[in-house]
Enzyme design. Structure first.
Site, short mmCIF file in Angstrom:
data_model
loop_
_atom_site.label_atom_id
_atom_site.label_comp_id
_atom_site.label_asym_id
_atom_site.label_seq_id
_atom_site.Cartn_x
_atom_site.Cartn_y
_atom_site.Cartn_z
N HIS A 251 43.57 19.94 92.17
CA HIS A 251 44.79 20.10 91.37
C HIS A 251 45.98 19.50 92.12
O HIS A 251 47.11 19.96 91.96
CB HIS A 251 45.09 21.57 91.09
CG HIS A 251 43.98 22.29 90.39
ND1 HIS A 251 42.96 22.92 91.06
CD2 HIS A 251 43.72 22.46 89.08
CE1 HIS A 251 42.13 23.46 90.18
NE2 HIS A 251 42.55 23.20 88.98
N ILE B 186 41.10 12.94 85.59
CA ILE B 186 41.17 11.71 84.81
C ILE B 186 39.90 10.85 85.01
O ILE B 186 39.60 9.98 84.21
CB ILE B 186 42.45 10.90 85.19
CG1 ILE B 186 42.84 9.94 84.06
CG2 ILE B 186 42.29 10.19 86.53
CD1 ILE B 186 44.21 9.33 84.22
N SER C 239 36.93 16.95 77.35
CA SER C 239 36.21 15.70 77.51
C SER C 239 37.23 14.60 77.71
O SER C 239 37.75 14.02 76.76
CB SER C 239 35.39 15.44 76.24
OG SER C 239 34.88 14.13 76.26
N GLU C 240 37.54 14.32 78.97
CA GLU C 240 38.60 13.35 79.25
C GLU C 240 38.20 11.97 78.76
O GLU C 240 39.03 11.21 78.25
CB GLU C 240 38.94 13.35 80.74
CG GLU C 240 39.57 14.65 81.23
CD GLU C 240 38.60 15.81 81.37
OE1 GLU C 240 37.37 15.57 81.36
OE2 GLU C 240 39.04 16.97 81.45
N GLU D 177 43.73 18.82 76.27
CA GLU D 177 43.15 20.14 76.44
C GLU D 177 44.26 21.20 76.48
O GLU D 177 45.19 21.08 77.28
CB GLU D 177 42.31 20.17 77.73
CG GLU D 177 41.11 19.23 77.65
CD GLU D 177 40.56 18.81 79.01
OE1 GLU D 177 40.84 19.48 80.03
OE2 GLU D 177 39.84 17.78 79.04
N PRO E 194 36.63 11.18 84.58
CA PRO E 194 35.65 10.94 83.51
C PRO E 194 36.15 9.92 82.48
O PRO E 194 35.36 9.40 81.70
CB PRO E 194 35.47 12.32 82.86
CG PRO E 194 35.90 13.30 83.90
CD PRO E 194 36.98 12.61 84.69
N GLN F 56 44.84 17.14 81.65
CA GLN F 56 45.42 18.40 82.13
C GLN F 56 45.91 18.33 83.58
O GLN F 56 46.96 18.85 83.93
CB GLN F 56 44.41 19.51 81.95
CG GLN F 56 44.99 20.89 82.02
CD GLN F 56 44.02 21.93 81.46
OE1 GLN F 56 43.13 22.36 82.15
NE2 GLN F 56 44.22 22.30 80.20
N PHE F 57 45.13 17.69 84.43
CA PHE F 57 45.52 17.40 85.81
C PHE F 57 45.06 15.97 86.10
O PHE F 57 43.96 15.60 85.68
CB PHE F 57 44.83 18.33 86.81
CG PHE F 57 45.37 19.74 86.81
CD1 PHE F 57 46.35 20.13 87.72
CD2 PHE F 57 44.90 20.68 85.92
CE1 PHE F 57 46.85 21.42 87.73
CE2 PHE F 57 45.39 21.98 85.92
CZ PHE F 57 46.37 22.36 86.83
N ALA F 58 45.86 15.21 86.84
CA ALA F 58 45.46 13.84 87.16
C ALA F 58 44.09 13.83 87.85
O ALA F 58 43.32 12.87 87.72
CB ALA F 58 46.50 13.19 88.07
N ASP F 59 43.78 14.92 88.53
CA ASP F 59 42.50 15.05 89.21
C ASP F 59 41.31 15.00 88.24
O ASP F 59 40.18 14.82 88.67
CB ASP F 59 42.45 16.40 89.94
CG ASP F 59 43.72 16.70 90.70
OD1 ASP F 59 43.66 16.82 91.92
OD2 ASP F 59 44.80 16.78 90.08
C1 LIG Z 1 36.96 17.63 84.32
C2 LIG Z 1 37.84 18.81 84.16
N1 LIG Z 1 38.68 18.89 83.11
C3 LIG Z 1 39.51 19.93 82.97
C4 LIG Z 1 39.52 20.94 83.88
C5 LIG Z 1 40.49 22.12 83.74
N2 LIG Z 1 39.79 23.34 83.34
C6 LIG Z 1 39.33 24.20 84.28
S1 LIG Z 1 38.45 25.46 83.62
C7 LIG Z 1 38.70 24.89 82.06
C8 LIG Z 1 38.10 25.63 80.89
C9 LIG Z 1 36.62 25.72 80.98
O1 LIG Z 1 36.11 26.52 79.95
P1 LIG Z 1 34.56 26.85 79.85
O2 LIG Z 1 33.75 25.67 80.17
O3 LIG Z 1 34.33 27.49 78.54
O4 LIG Z 1 34.30 27.89 81.04
P2 LIG Z 1 34.91 29.34 81.24
O5 LIG Z 1 36.19 29.17 81.98
O6 LIG Z 1 35.10 29.95 79.91
O7 LIG Z 1 33.92 30.08 82.06
C10 LIG Z 1 39.47 23.72 82.07
C11 LIG Z 1 39.89 22.97 80.87
C12 LIG Z 1 38.63 20.84 84.97
N3 LIG Z 1 38.55 21.78 85.91
N4 LIG Z 1 37.81 19.77 85.09
#
Ligand SMILES: Cc1ncc(C[n+]2csc(CCOP(=O)(O)OP(=O)(O)O)c2C)c(N)n1
Ligand SMILES: [Mg+2]
Lengths: 340, 420
Positions: free
Chosen positions: A129, A87, A59-60, A29, A89, A82-85
């Site tokens: 995080h 992982i 989509s992990e 990601e 899924p 992106q973060f081990a937290d």
């Molecule tokens: C399972 C998971 N994977 C990755 C992240 C890191 N992360 C936080 S917000 C984000 C982007 C989300 O984008 P979107 O769903 O379009 O929502 P928006 O921020 O645009 O409102 C990511 C990759 C997370 N919080 N949870």
């Protein structure tokens, strides 16, 4: 040699292997155009193109699953979570598939995927995080679990991981991306340029997977640790003026137990330290293994230093984090009468 | 030969903003199906764009919820409050008072109009970008601020990052840092409502980026199989941190169109059009309440702010993008509509702005009197050991005692003890 922080060293590891081996691909990601939220993949897409550095959907499970498929078809995917937290899924794909493909097909199929994941706390990231989930993965047979504690090891271990024929989960303690951290948040940050392990060869080299390292020789007590805690333990031992031998585990699985046990047999005392939750943490395995081999040499019970058995609380970050005081209490307990 | 397709955003930093990829429909042209229509008979609403407010600021077409001026003024108030609140909280983060913040700038209608179209007993499962629902349901700002401050009145007792609110009494679920988890949970809540013969429905929101997670599919599957009374919102604000909506699969078909594949109606709506969001939500709520099952709604909007205070969008998209966003600004559009109706004026708007700003400022003053993350009174640190379980197990009791010992030791080691 060049001065590198851990981010640059990891980036260089991918750069070096991608240049040598066209089958190496990077995915995750925000890793492509943007270069990753911690900038570890910065510049790789520009250099190696969009077919080798892929921005993945969020989509992990999908990232790890497709990485397995790619590996089966001859690629060497280096997937970032992106973060081990985040992982979790992907845990089914890791535990049921990635880890067992070689075994269940009797070697007919393998999936040598590298999964990189920034882990650990100390960055005010709150409970989603800050986690250190390594023990969840050391409990799975068939994946190797690695965590470097400095730029030199980070690069050498990541190259070794990418060239390894087994799947590897590569945890990166993000608190020490930019410099060693001794556990005192009130002190100004120290950059890696002040540390000998910030000197990193620009080219290809490996640090072997499955090998621990004595980062500080000593005779009074053995401290077995990894990641950020290496520096916290060093600082605590220095403050208590204890001649500790500090071993950086570096690879949690498969575990390089022999040098650890040799050291404990020599010192007769042992403290184990990690940031992850104590209960069923990796320290439990270390403690059990050391005790089995070193029981007759031990002068005192093995001590464990760890995060508390709670999620990582945002506002109490420094009360949760196993800082120098927690290490010091364990060192004193391990030293027993010697200390007084 | 097969060739790997890599979705490309239309523009990158330095390029001229270009939103020609956003499929638009004129206001008022999309017909409104019967509330009990079969999903397969209404697939076109998943591809068009339901809009009510036209370029002359008039409300047109079948989706117009025909709200009276007073309701619209309330909606405007909630949206404006959301915006001012966000703006002020962003600034407090810049001043170091709070550790982190996420704004909903440009997306205020998505949350406010939907929450207003629902009933107080309906259960909401938001992501971190629907601040407006708390405004609609009347959560005191001070309580939100105390959470942001992790102070002695923090509803999360210091355990969560800022913005991760919860409010059971207000029927708003606890926000998770893990994306999309709430989406199928809302479906489960709605299934329980059906099992228990309750009249309430559930609504949930995720970002378009989050629709990539498997939980999105779990949610749609269970909703379709059990015809759960739930409204499933995808907020397509075009960006997920640095990746544009095509990375989540938005290039080939609309996100709304994923619904019909599961047998769930999908509606694509102008997310910056307060009346359209209200109308569509009202339709979906009526459908759910009368046994018609779930609806998937794609709200087309734009993330006008950075992803969070840790993000710098100028690294991956044109700086002036938002000025060219074809669906405008939700607050301005509702305001202009009210003015066109003769039910509002610039002067009233200014006064409202000043009133709400004063309210936010006064609330902040009160909130900081209960402490902040790094100053003033702090939460009792032993709270961190509570609520792991209902009861307090021995290992945690021991650890809590050990923490007290550690803190005493800090001075001896020359370390600053964590603040009381
Ligand atoms: C399972 C998971 N994977 C990755 C992240 C890191 N992360 C936080 S917000 C984000 C982007 C989300 O984008 P979107 O769903 O379009 O929502 P928006 O921020 O645009 O409102 C990511 C990759 C997370 N919080 N949870
Ligand atoms: Mg988005």
């Amino acid at each position: 040699m060049a001065q590198m922080n851990m981010i640059q060293a990891l980036n260089s590891a991918m750069d070096v292997t991608m240049a040598r081996d066209p089958s190496v691909v990077v995915m995750g990601e925000d890793v492509g155009y943007f270069g990753g939220v911690f900038r570890v993949t910065d510049g790789l897409q520009r250099k190696y193109g969009e077919h080798r550095v892929l921005d993945s959907p969020i989509s992990e499970g999908g990232i790890v699953a497709t990485a397995i498929g790619m590996a089966v078809n001859g690629l060497k995917p280096v997937a970032e979570i992106q973060f081990a937290d985040y992982i979790y899924p992907a845990v089914d794909q890791i535990a049921s598939e990635l880890a067992r493909l070689r075994y269940r097909s009797a070697g007919d199929f393998t999936s040598p995927v590298v999964i990189r994941a920034p882990c650990g706390g100390g960055i005010r990231g709150g409970q989603t995080h800050s986690q250190s989930p390594e023990a969840i993965f050391t409990h799975i047979c068939g994946v190797k679990v690695v965590m470097p504690s400095n730029p030199y090891d980070a690069k050498g271990l990541l190259i070794a991981a990418i060239e390894d024929e087994d799947p590897i989960i590569f945890f990166e303690p993000k608190r020490i991306y930019n410099g060693p951290f001794d556990g005192d948040p009130n002190k100004p940050a120290v950059p890696w340029s002040t540390h000998p392990k910030g000197d990193v060869p620009e080219g290809h080299y490996k640090v072997p997977i499955g090998k621990s390292e004595i980062v500080r020789p000593g005779g009074a007590v053995t401290i077995v640790t990894y990641g950020t805690m290496v520096y916290v333990c060093e600082a605590a031992a220095r403050k208590l003026n204890i001649d500790a031998e500090i071993i950086d585990v570096r690879t949690m699985s498969p575990l390089d137990i022999d040098p650890i046990c040799s050291s404990v047999k020599k010192t007769g005392r042992c403290v184990i330290a990690h940031e992850a939750t104590r209960f069923c943490g990796f320290g439990a395995e270390l403690s059990a293994s050391i005790q089995e081999e070193c029981f007759w040499y031990l002068e005192a019970p093995i001590q464990r230093v760890a995060g508390w058995d709670t999620p990582y609380p945002h506002a109490f970050e420094w009360e949760y984090f196993p800082g120098q005081a927690r290490v010091a209490l364990a060192l004193r307990a391990a030293m027993g009468d010697e200390q007084q | 030969m097969p060739r790997l397709h890599v979705p490309q955003p239309p523009t990158r930093p330095g390029d001229k903003p270009d939103f020609s990829y956003v499929a638009l429909s004129p206001a008022g042209v999309i017909p409104k199906p019967e509330v009990q229509a079969r999903s397969r008979d209404m697939e076109d609403v998943a591809h068009g764009l339901v809009r009510v407010l036209d370029d002359r600021h008039e409300a047109v077409g079948q989706w117009n919820p025909q709200l009276d001026a007073e309701d619209l003024q309330v909606g405007l108030r909630h949206m404006l409050l959301t915006r001012i609140f966000d703006d002020r909280m962003q600034r407090t983060q810049r001043q170091g008072k709070i550790s982190f913040y996420m704004r909903s700038y440009g997306e205020e209608a998505v949350a406010v109009a939907a929450a207003m179209a629902l009933q107080p007993g309906d259960m909401l499962f938001p992501s971190y970008r629907q601040q407006g629902i708390y405004m609609v349901r009347g959560k005191p700002l001070v309580e939100l601020m105390c959470q942001l401050l992790s102070n002695t009145r923090d509803m999360c007792k210091g355990r969560q990052l800022p913005v991760m609110y919860h409010w059971n009494a207000g029927r708003i679920f606890s926000i998770s840092g893990n994306l999309t988890t709430q989406f199928p949970q809302a479906v489960g809540w709605a299934m329980a409502a059906a099992i228990r013969n309750e009249d309430h429905i559930a609504a949930t929101w995720i970002g378009e980026g989050s629709s990539a997670e498997a939980d999105f599919h779990h949610g749609l599957l269970f909703a379709a199989v059990h015809q759960a009374p739930v409204i499933m919102n995808i907020v397509n604000n075009q960006w997920a941190i640095s990746t544009f909506q095509g990375t989540a699969g938005g290039e080939q078909r609309s996100f709304a169109a994923r619904g019909p594949g599961y047998g769930v109606p999908g509606i694509r709506v102008d997310g910056n059009d307060f009346l359209a969001v209200y109308g569509v939500t009202q339709w979906a709520a009526q459908r759910a309440r009368t046994g018609g099952g779930p609806t998937l709604i794609e709200l087309v909007t734009y993330r006008a702010s950075a992803h969070s205070t840790s993000d710098d969008p100028s690294r991956y998209r044109p700086k002036e993008d938002y000025e060219h966003w074809p669906l405008g600004d939700p607050v301005e559009r509702l305001k202009n509509h009210l003015i066109a109706r003769g039910e509002w004026s610039e002067k009233q708007h200014k006064e409202l702005h000043a009133e709400l700003d004063a309210h936010v400022v006064a609330s902040w003053k009160e909130a900081v009197s209960f402490g902040a993350l790094n100053e003033g009174p702090r939460l009792d640190r032993h709270l961190m050991f509570e609520d792991v379980y209902k009861d307090f197990p021995d290992n945690l009791r021991r650890q809590s005692e050990q923490l007290a010992e550690e803190i005493k030791l800090n001075a001896e080691l020359g370390l600053a003890a964590p603040k009381e």
